[in-house]
Design an enzyme around this catalytic site. Structure first.
Site, PDB file in Angstrom:
ATOM      1  N   LYS A  66       0.842  -1.188   0.000  1.00 11.40           N
ATOM      2  CA  LYS A  66       0.000   0.000   0.000  1.00 11.40           C
ATOM      3  C   LYS A  66       0.881   1.243   0.000  1.00 11.40           C
ATOM      4  O   LYS A  66       2.083   1.186   0.273  1.00 11.40           O
ATOM      5  CB  LYS A  66      -0.917   0.008   1.223  1.00 11.40           C
ATOM      6  CG  LYS A  66      -0.191   0.013   2.559  1.00 11.40           C
ATOM      7  CD  LYS A  66      -1.173  -0.020   3.710  1.00 11.40           C
ATOM      8  CE  LYS A  66      -0.441   0.037   5.054  1.00 11.40           C
ATOM      9  NZ  LYS A  66      -1.377   0.097   6.189  1.00 11.40           N
TER      10      LYS A  66
ATOM     11  N   TYR B 228      13.799  31.543   2.253  1.00 15.74           N
ATOM     12  CA  TYR B 228      12.585  32.276   2.608  1.00 15.74           C
ATOM     13  C   TYR B 228      12.594  32.706   4.074  1.00 15.74           C
ATOM     14  O   TYR B 228      13.096  31.990   4.947  1.00 15.74           O
ATOM     15  CB  TYR B 228      11.353  31.404   2.348  1.00 15.74           C
ATOM     16  CG  TYR B 228      10.984  31.302   0.884  1.00 15.74           C
ATOM     17  CD1 TYR B 228      10.593  32.428   0.160  1.00 15.74           C
ATOM     18  CD2 TYR B 228      11.030  30.066   0.235  1.00 15.74           C
ATOM     19  CE1 TYR B 228      10.245  32.313  -1.181  1.00 15.74           C
ATOM     20  CE2 TYR B 228      10.690  29.951  -1.105  1.00 15.74           C
ATOM     21  CZ  TYR B 228      10.299  31.089  -1.817  1.00 15.74           C
ATOM     22  OH  TYR B 228       9.960  30.984  -3.135  1.00 15.74           O
TER      23      TYR B 228
END
Length: 874
Positions: A535, A764
């Site tokens: 999965k 940033y």
């Protein structure tokens, strides 16, 4: 396949076995088969039923008899149980009725080694045995490059150096060759003496002494003693004098009095005294003195490991050129002088290959599987091309089920010493037996024999012609094997075919994944099945690529989270059972269409599934499989104790629904502090599941264990276990972690290097402040690739040239910045384009998880699909 043929009756005599089967005892064997999935020539194969902790080859005998295998080497214990089932007449439309032959021995592995030892003794040419902690395969392959084409060398395929790989390598020896180079590896005591009996080397090379497999030896002394057993009957041993422990252990045993030593190193007494090593411009010049003659070689590498491997090869050429090994006798006599007198006649008419060192090519240690253009898959094995490696590459191609069409791009075979017509006739047969749809031949020689290839074909004189005239649009929805000699430059074809992606790559080691699978399988009782969790894109590792491998290695079940994942696997050719753990209302039709088995955890989902069955007009005679999830205390999905009466009523009212398994989930199987609760969950599960199975008139599988549970609670194995994160190399504690192999490696490159002055900021929000004059490296991986933003501002580290460097400033969407000042100050040469490791062997996933105070699942499942995956097979 060996050109030699042995009659079944002869093999029985060689291995001391008893032959059963009254007919056709003269049946001839050319090929030894140990893996039923790799059957190519059934009529000429003998299947050797090996038994290990993890598997038993005897299980596959009935299948192989039906597929045409006529001769089997089996264990006496298994024969006593299975003979009535195996020894039956086989009806074949083409050849009529035949009866399989069985050679019964006490130990099939020992018999395989005895057969190989007999085969080795049929040849009088010299055999070189190579062992050591590292470098065995490189030295073997470089010797092959240096000696070809003047010497016809047979060598171990890839890294076939184990108790099984060595005899299979020896089986390939034949009269065409005049030198054999065989590598031998061991992992525990008493293994080498068995390999020595098979190889019986005339010349030995001991490459390195290192920590590999230390856990199985009391110390390096015991390990060196064990490895030296390979050379008990050898004439000469080549090794580096810096490994003093080799000299000490040789001196300590009278068994090696006869063994001549050729040492290399910086000492005056070394046979090859290394006087100078100069690195520069991607090459290394190595100067040395042997028998008072100074010489020099130049290699196109600068790393220390390559230098050491090259000197081993140089030493071998000196030995081989000066010790008069007689090709007709195959070994040195103890009375010969050593060092030998100058002017001794070199074997094979003289070597003269020292100048070839400059042309040494990197050794491709792995096959790579990548996404390619137009929904294709590309297997890249473009650095070597010989018969044995071709078979290995074609076997890997056969494992791929994602496309029906298979194409091979194949170059000329160089320096084989064989008749071209004979060679390409064999190549064509091998390719045809692997059901290849199309061959694209590149090279003048292979083009001359294109008529031998019965499949769709096109041929070009060289790589330039292919690139100029073969449109990429002609490749679509197929798996492509790229297999060629290095001089053909197939890396250009690889670059043209592979799907374009940015320079951040997740490498998945398929060998490591299989190793981990077998590690857990060895803990299981023989009757316990395995469900592998794939999965979440196989925890970030891939989809059909991982499922293909698990299907090939005969895992019993796969489990995915959502139906879409299961549908993708079905479209990619995965046929094994698949359980869907989070079946949603809108996915029910797909479950039925694609034969997927839902986890049923509530009455609502059960009702929705029953409605889908009606809507899809499932025939009354058909049944559909489901898996019942019980809540035993974790309180996620699942039926509770109070639901069971109503649930059994619903199941009994619908005979078309067949419960395939009942399972639950342990909340804290890895945590000893919660073991009381774990045992309580198990008791609840047995009681609750028993109430359901007691109302059903057919058998139902039960399972509750995950990866950690497999290791910690063997008494809870029941009918099946679910293997998840452990498959991908993550253990529940450090001890188990040390026994697993790392599967994934996330790497990127430096795209730019900048100088940042003290006080300036990076990234940033100006979070990265340079507290000194700083050198930063920008790398193209960011949070859109799955790099967690919390790793920024010095929390996380990456590795450059094996050294950790911190992240500086905030992680951006597509980039992050590394502070590499410490590397520059240490004098290391860091350049744009250098590799950066985000996680891997030196910086494992669980260490990264600790930095983030999270779990490895989150790290692995977060890696974006835009990150290019490369799957490799060593």
């Amino acid at each position: 396949m060996s050109p030699f043929r042995y009659k079944a009756e002869t093999i029985a005599e060689i291995v001391g076995g008893e032959l059963f089967g009254s007919r056709d005892r003269d049946h001839e064997i050319r090929e030894l088969l140990i893996d039923s999935r790799r059957l190519v020539h059934p009529g000429e194969s003998m299947f050797i039923a090996l038994k290990s902790e993890r598997n038993d080859g005897h299980r596959y005998i009935p299948e192989l008899t039906k597929r045409g295998v006529r001769c089997f080497l089996v264990g006496s214990g298994q024969w006593a149980v299975g003979s009535k089932q195996w020894a039956v007449d086989i009806q074949d439309p083409a050849s009529g009725i035949w009866h399989p032959l069985f050679i019964v021995v006490p130990d099939t592995l020992a018999a395989l080694q005895k057969l190989a030892a007999f085969h080795r003794n049929q040849f009088q040419y010299p055999v070189v045995g190579i062992t050591g902690s590292n470098g065995k395969t490189i030295v073997k392959e470089w010797l092959y490059q240096l000696l070809s084409p003047g010497v016809d060398v047979i060598r171990s395929p890839k890294s076939f150096n184990s108790q099984i790989g060595v005899p299979l390598s020896i089986w390939n020896m034949d009269k065409r060759h005049n030198l054999a180079i065989i590598e031998a590896g061991i992992s525990e005591p008493r293994e080498m003496e068995r390999l020595e009996e098979v190889i019986k080397p005339d010349i030995g090379i001991f490459t390195t002494v290192g920590p590999a497999h230390d856990a199985h030896f009391s110390g390096w002394q015991e390990k060196v003693d064990e490895k030296l057993k390979l050379f008990r009957q050898a004439a000469v041993l080549i090794y580096r004098s810096d490994y003093l422990i080799i000299t000490q252990r040789l001196d300590a045993s009278e068994e090696y009095i006869h063994l001549k030593r050729f040492t290399w190193g910086p000492r005056e007494e070394d046979n090859l005294r290394i006087t100078r090593i100069r690195k520069g411009n991607g090459t290394t010049s190595i100067s040395g003195i042997c028998e008072d003659i100074e010489d020099e070689i130049t290699i196109p590498f600068t790393d220390d490991a390559s230098i050491e491997n090259a000197i081993h090869c140089w030493a071998f050429l000196l030995v081989q050129g000066r010790i008069p090994l007689n090709p007709l006798k195959g070994s040195c006599t103890a009375s010969q002088k050593f060092p030998p007198e100058r002017g001794s006649k070199p074997p094979f008419g003289g070597l003269g290959v020292e100048s070839h060192f400059a042309n040494l090519a990197p050794v491709a240690m792995r096959l790579e599987l990548k996404e390619a253009v137009n929904n294709c898959s590309l297997i890249n094995d473009s650095y070597t091309n010989d018969i044995h490696s071709l078979g290995i590459a074609l076997d890997f191609l056969a494992q791929q089920k994602q496309h029906q069409k298979r194409t091979i791009i194949l170059s000329d075979f160089l320096q084989t010493g064989r008749s071209p017509e004979e060679l390409y006739h064999e190549v064509a047969g091998i390719i045809a037996s692997h059901r290849i749809d199309r061959i694209i031949g590149i090279g003048k020689e292979i083009s001359e024999f294109q008529k031998l290839f019965p499949m769709q074909k096109v041929f070009y004189p060289d790589t330039d012609a292919f690139l100029a005239h073969m449109p990429l649009s002609s490749f679509r929805d197929e798996t492509i094997l790229l297999k060629g000699a290095r001089v053909f430059g197939f890396e250009r074809i690889s670059q043209a075919l592979q799907q374009k992606a940015h320079e951040t790559v997740l490498e998945i080691n398929l060998d490591a994944l299989v190793y981990n699978l077998n590690f857990f399988r060895a803990k299981l009782k023989p009757e316990v099945r395995t469900m592998a969790m794939v999965k979440a894109f196989s925890y970030g590792s891939g989809s059909f690529e991982i499922a293909n491998l698990l299907q090939f290695h005969q895992v019993d079940y796969l489990a995915v989270a959502y139906a879409d994942e299961g549908v993708e696997l079905r479209k990619a050719g995965i046929t094994m059972p698949i359980m869907v753990m989070s079946a949603e209302e809108q996915s029910m039709d797909n479950l039925l269409t694609w034969n997927l088995e839902p986890e049923i955890y509530s009455f609502r989902i059960l009702g929705v599934f029953e409605e889908a069955m009606k809507r899809n007009e499932i025939s009354p005679k058909e049944t559909v499989r489901i898996h019942i999830k019980l809540d035993t205390g974790m309180h996620r999905l699942g039926f509770c104790d109070a639901d069971l009466g109503r649930l059994t009523e619903r199941l009994n009212r619908n005979p078309q629904i067949r419960v395939r398994s009942i399972f639950s989930h342990l909340a804290a199987s890895e945590d000893p502090s919660h073991d009381v609760f774990t045992h309580l969950q198990f008791e609840r599960f047995l009681e609750m599941s028993g109430r359901i199975t007691g109302m059903l008139d057919y058998p139902v599988m039960l399972h509750i264990l995950n990866s950690a549970g497999i290791s910690r609670f063997p008494e809870m194995q029941l009918n099946m276990v679910r293997l998840g994160i452990g498959l991908y190399g993550i253990g529940y504690n450090q001890e188990e972690q040390n026994n697993l192999r790392n599967v994934s490696r996330l790497r990127t490159v430096i795209t730019q290097i900048k100088q940042v002055r003290k006080g300036e900021t990076v990234g940033y929000n100006r979070k990265g402040v340079a507290e000194r004059d700083t050198v930063i490296a920008l790398v193209p991986i960011g949070y859109a690739d799955g790099l967690n933003r919390r790793l920024g501002n010095g929390i996380g580290k990456m590795h450059i040239q094996g050294q950790p460097v911190p992240l500086m400033g905030n992680v951006c969407m597509d980039l992050c910045m590394l502070d590499i000042t410490s590397l520059v100050q240490a004098g290391m040469k860091v350049e744009e384009g250098d590799e950066v490791v985000v996680f891997g062997d030196a910086l494992p996933v669980y260490s990264l998880a600790e930095m983030l105070q999270t779990i490895p699942y989150e790290i692995m499942a977060s890696i974006s699909r835009r990150v290019k995956r490369i799957y490799f097979y060593e």
